[in-house]
Structure formats: C-alpha cells, structure tokens
Scaffold this active site. Structure first.
Site, short mmCIF file in Angstrom:
data_model
loop_
_atom_site.label_atom_id
_atom_site.label_comp_id
_atom_site.label_asym_id
_atom_site.label_seq_id
_atom_site.Cartn_x
_atom_site.Cartn_y
_atom_site.Cartn_z
CB SER A 117 -0.12 -2.36 1.70
OG SER A 117 1.03 -1.62 2.06
CG ASP A 210 5.90 -7.50 2.91
OD1 ASP A 210 6.37 -6.46 3.39
OD2 ASP A 210 4.76 -7.56 2.39
CG HIS A 240 4.72 -4.68 0.64
ND1 HIS A 240 4.31 -4.93 1.93
CD2 HIS A 240 4.06 -3.57 0.24
CE1 HIS A 240 3.45 -4.01 2.30
NE2 HIS A 240 3.28 -3.16 1.30
#
Length: 291
Positions: A117, A210, A240
């Site tokens: 991320s 995601d 995610h």
C-alpha cells in the site's frame, strides 16, 4: 537481542534495532531465516502514510522473510501528517543504505526495496532516487501501491464500498504531500517522474477488487514501455490489504497455487523475489573451468 520461536516467526530470527542517522534514529525490525538468507529486502508498511507499525506488520514480515529467503528489514518510518513527504522516503532510503552495507559485507546481491500500500508507493519512489544516484537495487517489490493523488482511475469507483475509498485516499494523499512536491522535492509518486527508464526490476501485485488496481496496472505498463523488467500479477478475488492476511486463515494448503487464498499475494511476492535473487546469484557465481 535476537528473538526466535514465537508463534509468528517460526524458522525466523528477528531483532529490533535503531538505525542512526544524522538527525534521528529509525526503529526497524530485522527478520532473518534461520537457514540463512540470499539477499536483503527493506520493507515499508502500509497505513495511508498516517498509520501502521512494526508490531502490526510483524507476522507478515516474518512470513515474507521465511518464504523469500531474504533478511527483511521492516521500517518504522515517520508518519504524516506530523512528518510530511519526503520524511518517510528519507527514512526508507537511509535504511536501504544501512542494509546495502550488510549485503556488501556478505557478498550478496544489491538490496531490494518493497512495501505494501502506501509503503509500496514509498518504495517505488526510493527506487527512482536510487536510480538517479547510481545505486542499484535488485528489485522493487510492490504490493498494491496507490499512485495517483487524484484517484481518477475507474477502479476507485467500480466497487464503492471497497477499502480504501476514493475520498479517503484523496485525503490521505493530501495529508502526506501537503504541497511538498515539484522542483526541489523527490517524487511522492512515480507518476510524477518524467522518465522511468533504468529503474530496478519491478515485482507488482494487486487484487482485482482493490480500488488501486488500475493504478498498479498502469504503472506496470509504463515501466514496460520504458524498457524495464516487470513481473506483474493480478489476483482475481483479492481486496486491498491482502499482504497482512495471517497464515492459516485461508482454506488452501499452498496459497501460491490458488488465487482464491487471501495469503496468495504475499506468498507470490516472496516466491518471485526468491527466484529472482537465486537466478542473479547463479549468473554471477564463479564457474569451475577444466584445466
């Protein structure tokens, strides 16, 4: 003092350290496979640049070390909004220098940079800075990095309830960058770079559900068009945050072979990096000659 034998890090020895810089110390955790390591990987955790911790990423980084065969250095970089860009990037770059010294001492390949991320965004920017300094990396290992501060891609609104939401991501970018972009600043996203040629080989992974999926696909394409080595995998059923999925939570015995298993993304990253480092070591090893 090294630790071993806890429920997170079987077959891995880990140790908390503080990497000293001229201005402050950077807390890290170093994870080493007990059987030895084939390279070094500096990892930036996720958390939208505003949260995340060494403890929260402990189990995943230990598993990454175990499966990749790398010594993994998890970085507790400074967080926004108190410390805005480029503070986190500078911390990761300093730890990369520290890890490179160890890799050189051990005769191992150049260090790799990675993250999940927002940590992946930082790692991608670190790869650009290292390229510009003439300091090679073995790889940039990126798990679903957000890359567009405006969050314009269709994937941000394709599944409205999926994390991170478009408004939440835009706010996170705003807190992180706070105008610290443009001339005089290193890139806050590789989308700001005018030239992507010559960056470290990229290993990229993202889930199809995601919201940042289109960003990652676009980055993979841009890297390829610039002539870079890219290994990209999209997992059809993952969201995610899959990097943090604990071992034992899935229903499959070998997540590397099943994209339905939430652990598959982390396992794939580890296996792909291991294979790359093993191939690099084999290519550079001296060969016996008949005399």
């Amino acid at each position: 003092m090294p630790h071993t034998g806890d429920r997170y890090s079987q077959d891995v020895v880990w140790q908390p350290l503080r990497i000293r810089t001229t201005r402050h110390d950077i807390p890290v955790r170093v994870y080493r496979p007990e059987s030895g390591h084939v390279g070094w990987l500096v990892w930036g955790h996720g958390g939208s640049w505003r949260s995340g911790s060494l403890e929260g990423w402990h189990a995943s980084c230990a598993d990454l070390a175990r499966r990749s065969g790398c010594a993994v250095v998890s970085v507790d970089y400074r967080l926004a909004p108190e410390h805005r860009h480029p503070a986190a990037l500078h911390d990761v770059l300093a730890v990369l220098e520290w890890a490179q010294e160890r890799a050189d001492e051990e005769g191992l390949p150049p260090v790799a940079a990675g993250g999940d991320s927002s940590g992946g965004t930082i790692a991608a920017c670190a790869a650009l800075v290292r390229r510009d300094r003439g300091e090679p990396l073995s790889a940039q290992v990126l798990a679903y990095p957000p890359l567009d501060p405006a969050c314009r891609a269709r994937s941000y609104t394709r599944y409205l309830n999926n994390f991170p939401t478009q408004p939440g991501m835009i706010a996170a970018w705003r807190d992180y960058r706070a105008g610290n972009t443009g001339p005089g600043f290193p890139p806050s996203t590789p989308f700001e770079a005018g030239d992507l040629a010559g960056v470290a080989p990229a290993i990229l992974a993202v889930g199809a559900f995601d919201p940042v999926a289109d960003d990652v696909q676009t980055y993979a394409r841009m890297l390829r068009e610039a002539g870079n080595d890219v290994t990209f995998q999209q997992f059809p059923h993952l969201l995610h945050g899959a990097f943090l999925q604990p071992d034992g939570a899935g229903v499959f015995d070998d997540a590397r072979d099943s994209s339905d298993d939430p652990r598959a993304l982390r396992h794939w990253l580890a296996a792909t990096l291991h294979d790359r480092l093993a191939a690099s070591a084999a290519a550079t090893a001296p060969h016996d000659r008949a005399v």
